[in-house]
Scaffold this motif. Sequence first.
Motif, short mmCIF file in Angstrom:
data_model
loop_
_atom_site.label_atom_id
_atom_site.label_comp_id
_atom_site.label_asym_id
_atom_site.label_seq_id
_atom_site.Cartn_x
_atom_site.Cartn_y
_atom_site.Cartn_z
N ARG A 174 1.53 -0.85 0.08
CA ARG A 174 0.05 0.15 0.08
C ARG A 174 0.55 1.23 -0.31
NH1 ARG A 174 -5.31 -1.27 1.60
NH2 ARG A 174 -5.82 -3.26 2.84
N HIS A 175 0.35 2.25 -0.21
CA HIS A 175 1.02 3.69 0.16
C HIS A 175 1.32 4.05 1.82
CE1 HIS A 175 1.27 4.02 -4.34
NE2 HIS A 175 0.17 4.20 -4.25
N TYR A 176 1.89 3.29 2.42
CA TYR A 176 2.03 3.55 3.78
C TYR A 176 2.40 4.90 4.18
CZ TYR A 176 1.22 -1.49 3.87
OH TYR A 176 0.44 -2.70 4.06
N THR A 177 1.64 5.72 4.54
CA THR A 177 2.08 6.83 5.36
C THR A 177 3.68 6.66 6.18
OG1 THR A 177 -0.15 7.34 5.92
CG2 THR A 177 1.45 9.01 6.51
N SER A 178 3.98 6.00 6.52
CA SER A 178 4.85 6.18 7.13
C SER A 178 6.40 6.37 6.11
CB SER A 178 5.17 5.29 8.49
OG SER A 178 5.52 4.03 7.79
N SER A 179 5.91 5.74 4.98
CA SER A 179 6.95 5.17 4.21
C SER A 179 7.04 6.85 3.63
CB SER A 179 6.49 3.91 3.21
OG SER A 179 6.81 2.43 3.42
N LYS A 180 5.97 6.95 3.07
CA LYS A 180 6.71 8.68 2.51
C LYS A 180 7.01 9.30 3.40
CE LYS A 180 3.12 6.24 -0.90
NZ LYS A 180 3.81 5.58 -2.22
N HIS A 190 -3.60 13.57 1.01
CA HIS A 190 -3.96 11.72 0.72
C HIS A 190 -3.36 11.52 2.08
CE1 HIS A 190 -4.70 12.58 -3.32
NE2 HIS A 190 -3.37 12.60 -3.26
N CYS A 191 -3.44 10.88 3.25
CA CYS A 191 -2.28 10.95 4.66
C CYS A 191 -3.59 11.28 6.15
CB CYS A 191 -1.47 10.45 4.44
SG CYS A 191 -0.05 9.34 3.08
N TRP A 192 -4.59 12.26 5.48
CA TRP A 192 -5.43 13.13 6.81
C TRP A 192 -6.27 12.86 7.12
CZ3 TRP A 192 -3.16 14.57 11.53
CH2 TRP A 192 -4.74 15.93 12.42
N VAL A 212 -3.44 8.73 9.17
CA VAL A 212 -3.74 7.73 8.86
C VAL A 212 -2.84 5.83 8.13
CG1 VAL A 212 -6.10 7.96 9.48
CG2 VAL A 212 -5.05 8.03 7.24
N ALA A 213 -2.63 5.34 8.38
CA ALA A 213 -1.96 4.53 7.76
C ALA A 213 -1.64 4.40 6.61
CB ALA A 213 -2.04 2.52 9.02
N TYR A 214 -2.63 4.64 6.09
CA TYR A 214 -2.78 4.21 4.16
C TYR A 214 -4.24 5.09 3.80
CZ TYR A 214 -5.90 0.56 4.44
OH TYR A 214 -6.11 -0.30 5.26
N PRO A 215 -3.77 6.34 2.25
CA PRO A 215 -5.28 6.38 2.00
C PRO A 215 -6.43 6.22 2.01
CG PRO A 215 -3.18 7.18 1.01
CD PRO A 215 -3.07 6.33 1.30
N GLY A 216 -7.53 6.56 2.13
CA GLY A 216 -7.91 5.44 2.40
C GLY A 216 -8.99 4.64 3.55
N THR A 217 -8.74 5.73 4.08
CA THR A 217 -8.78 4.30 5.88
C THR A 217 -8.84 5.50 6.50
OG1 THR A 217 -8.33 2.40 6.90
CG2 THR A 217 -6.15 3.90 6.05
N ASP A 218 -9.44 4.12 8.13
CA ASP A 218 -8.83 5.06 9.05
C ASP A 218 -8.15 4.72 10.48
OD1 ASP A 218 -10.46 7.76 8.88
OD2 ASP A 218 -12.57 6.69 8.88
N GLU A 219 -7.89 3.60 9.52
CA GLU A 219 -7.58 3.19 10.48
C GLU A 219 -5.53 3.39 11.04
OE1 GLU A 219 -6.31 -1.12 8.24
OE2 GLU A 219 -8.29 -1.76 8.42
N LEU A 220 -4.80 3.66 12.18
CA LEU A 220 -3.85 3.87 12.41
C LEU A 220 -2.74 3.50 12.75
CD1 LEU A 220 -6.17 5.18 15.53
CD2 LEU A 220 -5.29 6.61 13.95
N ASP A 221 -1.53 4.24 12.38
CA ASP A 221 -0.12 2.99 12.53
C ASP A 221 0.79 3.69 13.25
OD1 ASP A 221 1.96 2.09 12.07
OD2 ASP A 221 2.14 2.55 9.84
#
Length: 611
Positions: free
Chosen positions: A414-420, A460-462, A470-479
């Motif tokens: 996925r397009h993980y936020t912390s990776s970006k 995209h990640c907020w 969030v963990a990645y775009p399009g989700t409300d999951e946390l990382d």
Amino acid sequence: MTTDNDTATTPIRRRGYVDLRSYGALGDGRTVALVALDGSVDWFPIPNLDATPVFARLLDEAEGGSIELTPTQPFTAKRRYIEGTNVLETTFTTETGVATVTDALVTGIAGRMPWAELARRVDGVSGTVRFRWKVAPGTCLATASPWVQKTTHGAVIRVDSVMIAVRGVDHGPRGGGDRAMVGRFSTTGTSRHLLTIVGTANEPLHLPDPTVVIDGVDRTIANWQNWSREFSYDGPWADAVSRSALALKLLIYSPTGAIAAAATTSLPENFSGGKNWDYRYAWIRDTAYMLHALIRFGLREETHAAVSWLLKTIRRHGPELHVFYTLDGELPGLVDEHAVPGWKGRGPVVTGNPASTQLQLGVFGDLFDVIRLYVSAGNVLDADTGRMLAGVADRTCDAWRQPDAGIWELGEQRHYTSSKMGCWQALTCAIELCELGQIPGDPSRWRAERGLIEEWVRVHCWSEKKQSYVAYPGTDELDASVLLHGPSGFDRGARMSSTIDAIIDGLTDGPLVYRYSGVEAEEAAFVACSFWLASALVCVGRHDESVELMNELVALSNDVGLYSEMIDPADSSFLGNLPQGLSHLALINAAITIEELTRNQPKASGKRTRS
């Protein structure tokens, strides 16, 4: 066996596995041994940390092998590390007397020994204590069978390519059959006894003079204390920071300078088993975090060795970055599963780690942050390294748009936020290094792409709904790995503070933090994430909360200051591999971050303040 933070009351003979909190660790720069509170060495690969372990009762109670040394009567035990060392001292008390056992992996006059040498020195304190010992190598994870061979210089034990001998002083050897050696002795108030186990693999075996080994224990203590005096930290939680630094030193593989992520393999991340991996490799990520600590402590030799190993290894296997490498600087092989039960029967037991082939974009940021810190400490890059890093920066400009497996090595890309955010960190460091003249190139492209990454993440990640990254775009999951990017400088403002609140609400259980949304059903809380939260809190100005959390987390180590990979919030049980470098690194870096950002405020007491 039942334990608390100070003592344990044990039966004469242990049955089954012990709690992971029971283990203390010894090391010599090449391998690590784990010693249970009852005196049993249940993990000891010979000669190297990543070798198939010849003593592995930790993973196979019946056939794994151990080195037992314990009173024959019911006893209580209390232990400590001798100050400034990785030498363990355990005091056994029975109805008839008191004795101490000093355990060390002996180091030589010029550093580590060319063979593995475990010394167990037993000193009588008062009365009489009857001890029994047993040296019983295992089956090397069901791949070999040990046997005792008679030689002109006494018996040795062979297990595949490993050769082991037992020597001692007043240790009462009594044979032991064709697979083990055993003995008994009794201490008095002034007696001294010694049990020494030496081992090599694929080479001749030196049989040491036991009286020389006794002196070697004292030399090893002095060697560790000399090393401890070389690093400096006088901020809050100094005892915990010092112990964590010593734990990390155990994971530095001195033949190459590589840094192992942990000392063990296959300890489960939950009580059902299944998520069991081998951490005896050198991750770029963990190396980066350790170098933060090494540089801060002024440890020049370890810092240069680790950086040099990392850069040479990347160049040899480039141009792509790999997630981790073997301790010898090679690419990891395939994962092998072994036909042994695992700790408390919770397998599988494996050598290898499947994350070796993954794309993880965060390693770009980890690598560049290492080099930035190295240069800031007064070092100069060579031309080949500069050109390589310029190429990696260009690669980052292209690669950040790709999905990856993320820091948690997940199966779905996925397009993980912390990776970006990690790619943003890489380009930020690359620009700084270029402007300092350390790497070649025109940083204008790096600066432009860094701006695009920052804008992409903010758009995209907020989540407005969660008021959180969030963990990645399009989700409300946390990382929880997003917390790393308070200290990295990506965001130390209102959005990061709000993200911290969301993570506290959604991923914490008491002071402990889970890695990402929903993972609490699969594993315990991740120790490093908990310390990352403390670091992030102080980065957004929430100093008191950071100190309060840090006090609670420091209190969760075992009785000798060690941490595993995970802790179960329900009862503080350890889970996962240990000692876990990332856990200790996170503690150290949290303490350093808090100390640096609160230097002009009242010092933290280091005492627990939150119930």
